[in-house]
Motif scaffolding. Structure first.
Motif, PDB file in Angstrom:
ATOM      1  N   ASP A 162       4.144 -41.307 -21.274  1.00 47.20           N
ATOM      2  CA  ASP A 162       4.054 -43.231 -20.893  1.00 47.20           C
ATOM      3  C   ASP A 162       4.546 -43.439 -19.494  1.00 47.20           C
ATOM      4  OD1 ASP A 162       2.534 -43.651 -22.928  1.00 47.20           O
ATOM      5  OD2 ASP A 162       4.914 -43.942 -23.624  1.00 47.20           O
ATOM      6  N   ALA A 163       5.950 -42.850 -18.761  1.00 49.70           N
ATOM      7  CA  ALA A 163       6.583 -43.266 -17.603  1.00 49.70           C
ATOM      8  C   ALA A 163       6.531 -42.006 -16.429  1.00 49.70           C
ATOM      9  CB  ALA A 163       7.697 -43.893 -17.827  1.00 49.70           C
ATOM     10  N   ILE A 183      11.655 -43.599 -14.312  1.00 50.06           N
ATOM     11  CA  ILE A 183      11.713 -44.751 -14.492  1.00 50.06           C
ATOM     12  C   ILE A 183      12.956 -45.347 -12.655  1.00 50.06           C
ATOM     13  CG2 ILE A 183      12.984 -45.516 -16.678  1.00 50.06           C
ATOM     14  CD1 ILE A 183      15.885 -44.951 -15.964  1.00 50.06           C
ATOM     15  N   ALA A 200      16.102 -51.288 -21.085  1.00 52.46           N
ATOM     16  CA  ALA A 200      15.308 -51.918 -20.309  1.00 52.46           C
ATOM     17  C   ALA A 200      15.222 -51.475 -18.880  1.00 52.46           C
ATOM     18  CB  ALA A 200      15.332 -52.644 -20.547  1.00 52.46           C
ATOM     19  N   TRP A 232      12.799 -50.580 -14.843  1.00 49.80           N
ATOM     20  CA  TRP A 232      11.636 -50.542 -14.125  1.00 49.80           C
ATOM     21  C   TRP A 232      11.055 -49.067 -13.752  1.00 49.80           C
ATOM     22  CZ3 TRP A 232      15.415 -53.006  -9.384  1.00 49.80           C
ATOM     23  CH2 TRP A 232      15.607 -54.251 -10.335  1.00 49.80           C
ATOM     24  N   TYR A 233       9.280 -49.672 -13.955  1.00 50.90           N
ATOM     25  CA  TYR A 233       9.215 -48.208 -13.908  1.00 50.90           C
ATOM     26  C   TYR A 233       8.120 -48.192 -12.700  1.00 50.90           C
ATOM     27  CZ  TYR A 233       5.836 -48.960 -17.325  1.00 50.90           C
ATOM     28  OH  TYR A 233       5.035 -48.904 -19.156  1.00 50.90           O
ATOM     29  N   ARG A 245       7.727 -55.094 -13.264  1.00 53.76           N
ATOM     30  CA  ARG A 245       6.820 -54.639 -14.783  1.00 53.76           C
ATOM     31  C   ARG A 245       8.058 -53.583 -15.051  1.00 53.76           C
ATOM     32  NH1 ARG A 245       3.807 -49.177 -14.639  1.00 53.76           N
ATOM     33  NH2 ARG A 245       2.166 -49.097 -16.312  1.00 53.76           N
ATOM     34  N   GLY A 303      10.079 -52.622 -18.472  1.00 56.40           N
ATOM     35  CA  GLY A 303       9.232 -51.845 -20.041  1.00 56.40           C
ATOM     36  C   GLY A 303      10.214 -51.218 -21.501  1.00 56.40           C
ATOM     37  N   PHE A 348      12.485 -49.263 -23.941  1.00 54.21           N
ATOM     38  CA  PHE A 348      12.510 -47.839 -23.938  1.00 54.21           C
ATOM     39  C   PHE A 348      13.252 -47.636 -25.292  1.00 54.21           C
ATOM     40  CE2 PHE A 348      11.286 -47.982 -19.205  1.00 54.21           C
ATOM     41  CZ  PHE A 348      10.206 -47.043 -19.373  1.00 54.21           C
ATOM     42  N   LEU A 356       8.373 -45.071 -24.908  1.00 57.39           N
ATOM     43  CA  LEU A 356       7.665 -46.759 -24.126  1.00 57.39           C
ATOM     44  C   LEU A 356       6.866 -47.647 -25.104  1.00 57.39           C
ATOM     45  CD1 LEU A 356       8.029 -48.715 -21.959  1.00 57.39           C
ATOM     46  CD2 LEU A 356       5.771 -47.753 -21.696  1.00 57.39           C
ATOM     47  N   GLU A 415       6.410 -53.881 -22.525  1.00 59.34           N
ATOM     48  CA  GLU A 415       6.067 -54.334 -21.370  1.00 59.34           C
ATOM     49  C   GLU A 415       6.314 -55.349 -20.775  1.00 59.34           C
ATOM     50  OE1 GLU A 415       3.292 -52.737 -17.256  1.00 59.34           O
ATOM     51  OE2 GLU A 415       3.269 -51.493 -19.236  1.00 59.34           O
ATOM     52  N   TYR A 416       6.601 -55.487 -20.413  1.00 55.72           N
ATOM     53  CA  TYR A 416       7.044 -57.521 -19.587  1.00 55.72           C
ATOM     54  C   TYR A 416       6.710 -57.526 -18.569  1.00 55.72           C
ATOM     55  CZ  TYR A 416       7.583 -58.373 -24.232  1.00 55.72           C
ATOM     56  OH  TYR A 416       7.641 -58.323 -26.577  1.00 55.72           O
TER      57      TYR A 416
END
Length: 501
Positions: free
Chosen positions: A119-120, A124, A140, A142-143, A166, A168, A170, A179, A182-183
């Protein structure tokens, strides 16, 4: 060297090289573990290290997963330890640096790297929060979105600003990382308990508070958590959770038993403008604060504007605006300054009315509504408010320079029952001869243990430098007609310890 005080903590300076060993990295900090221990993190060209102490005197090095890791976040409160960091490898191609995450179930003797799921795909980019509860771990970070190979230059990747909005969430129990959410967020803080995980996400639009009982399923605004935000501190295995709540004019430390608990353990007294550092442990609460009027209040004059049986009172009480009903001699509304921001130009119960081009932006009426019926009570024109406020600011009785002048920051200590005790930097650490600017730039990093407090103090020395590139001159800056600018050079940190009786 002991620095004795009639009140407050008694600080003793110690040699960090003697206590922590030689070769300290260029960047270092201390943190409260929360269970009575204090952790020290350092990184630089010569040293990357994590050390922990139970008494503030004897420090033990924590084995790291790699010698060249720059430690970022560390959670050693439970049986499963978690550490994140950037591993320097000059052989890798230039691109977005990727943090790596490791966990250990034997107090750092061996470490296992978390493998991130597809998913990433690019890994990250930066961890902003990491925590463990039992075998469950939440990160938490960024990715980045999938690479646009057209942006690659010389084998590297040109980062997009979207990467850093972005975030995520995890989850892993030791296996491949999933993941799970996501926010859009640029930062996060959180903590874990035996009952679940708590996260506060910060974004340009609004802050989001999340809770998950298992690390996989997340819900927003969990009961009892709506009014909390800010840095969180776990007290490890003792079952207490501490979290700070910075509001517009207050800074609370809340204590939680289990997951939720409403009782505040410490509230900063009146006369505090803002807090720059806070640390919590079994010994108590330590803070670095700036005395003075709450932020924003010093910019408001104290004045009253009467109209149609009502009175609009600016800065009454301090840091607030009150609409007063003169016939009932009672307040109709009292708005704190934190309610006036870009997201909410006017608070609930008021509205702006466009009556044409008579005022700036066509919004020249501020209307107050009856809180029970919604009917209009009184309206003030923007021109009227602006004129009277500016007149008050120009009044000889309003010395704005004096209102904005504040004393230097102070160190506060709270243990419960006796309230707060405060010390200036000079009183606490013997820092004398600092200018007002040098005092304001002094950085104090605090950590609280079981019966002790550690402080890392870094001062900055001011000096004048030339800002142009003219011919060499041995004349003092400013005396040869050239422009000058003030610079501040960081000095070597000094370390202090105080025993909490």
């Amino acid at each position: 060297m002991d620095i004795s005080q009639e009140s407050g903590l008694v600080w003793t300076e110690f040699d960090p090289v003697e206590a922590l060993g030689p070769g300290l990295g260029e960047f270092n900090r201390i943190e409260s573990v929360g269970d009575g221990r204090v952790v020290f993190l350092t990184f630089g060209p010569s040293d990357n290290r994590v050390m922990v102490t139970e008494n503030g005197t004897d420090w033990t090095e924590v084995p790291l997963p790699a010698d060249n890791i720059i430690p970022g976040h560390i959670d050693i409160a439970g049986n499963r330890w978690l550490i994140t960091g950037l591993i320097l490898n000059s052989a890798e191609s230039v691109g977005i640096p990727s943090d790596q995450v490791f966990f250990s179930d034997d107090q750092g003797a061996t470490w296992t790297e978390l493998a991130f799921s597809p998913d990433a795909p690019d890994g990250i980019s930066g961890v902003v929060a990491a925590m463990a509860a039992g075998e469950r771990m939440v990160v938490a970070a960024w990715y980045p979105p999938p690479r646009d190979h057209s942006e690659e230059e010389n084998g590297g990747f040109v980062p997009s600003t979207a990467v850093f909005n972005r975030l995520g969430i995890f989850f892993s129990d030791g296996g491949p990382v999933e993941l799970v959410a996501e926010y859009p967020s640029w930062n996060a803080t959180g903590y874990a308990t035996a009952d679940g995980f708590h996260l506060t996400l910060f974004s340009e639009e609004e802050n989001v508070r999340l809770f998950s009982p298992d690390g996989r399923q997340w819900v927003e605004g969990s009961p009892g958590y709506e009014d909390l935000e800010g840095t969180a501190f776990s007290s490890g295995n003792s079952g207490l959770i501490w979290t700070t709540d910075p509001a517009y004019d207050q800074y609370r430390v809340e204590r939680f038993t289990g997951v939720f608990g409403p009782a505040p353990v410490a509230t900063l007294p009146d006369g505090i403008s803002w807090v720059s550092d806070v640390a919590v442990g079994p010994a108590g609460v330590a803070a670095v604060a700036q005395p003075g009027t709450p932020l924003g209040a010093e910019l408001l004059p104290a004045l009253r504007i009467e109209k149609d049986g009502y009175e609009l009172r600016y800065n009454e009480p301090e840091g607030a605006i009150t609409l007063w009903d003169l016939s009932r001699d009672a307040a109709v509304y009292e708005f704190g300054l934190d309610l006036f921001d870009e997201e909410m130009p006017v608070p609930e119960g008021t509205r702006e009315v466009d009556v044409g081009d008579n005022g700036p932006d066509g919004l020249d009426l501020l209307v107050f509504e009856d809180p029970e019926t919604g009917d209009d009570l009184v309206a003030f024109s923007r021109e009227e408010l602006f004129t009277q406020i500016m007149s008050a600011l120009r009044s000889p009785t309003t010395d704005m320079a004096a209102r904005l002048e504040q004393p230097g920051p102070e160190v506060g200590w709270w243990t419960g029952g006796g309230g707060w005790t405060w010390q200036t930097f000079s009183e606490a650490f013997g820092l004398t001869g600092l200018t007002a600017m040098e005092s304001a730039l002094t950085e104090v990093n605090l950590a609280v243990g079981g019966d002790f407090v550690v402080a890392r103090v870094q001062t900055h020395e001011a000096g004048d430098v030339r800002t142009d590139s003219g011919e060499y001159s041995d004349a003092p800056p400013g005396e040869d007609g050239r422009s000058t600018s003030m610079s501040f050079s960081p000095q070597s940190p000094r370390w202090f310890i105080a025993r909490a009786d």
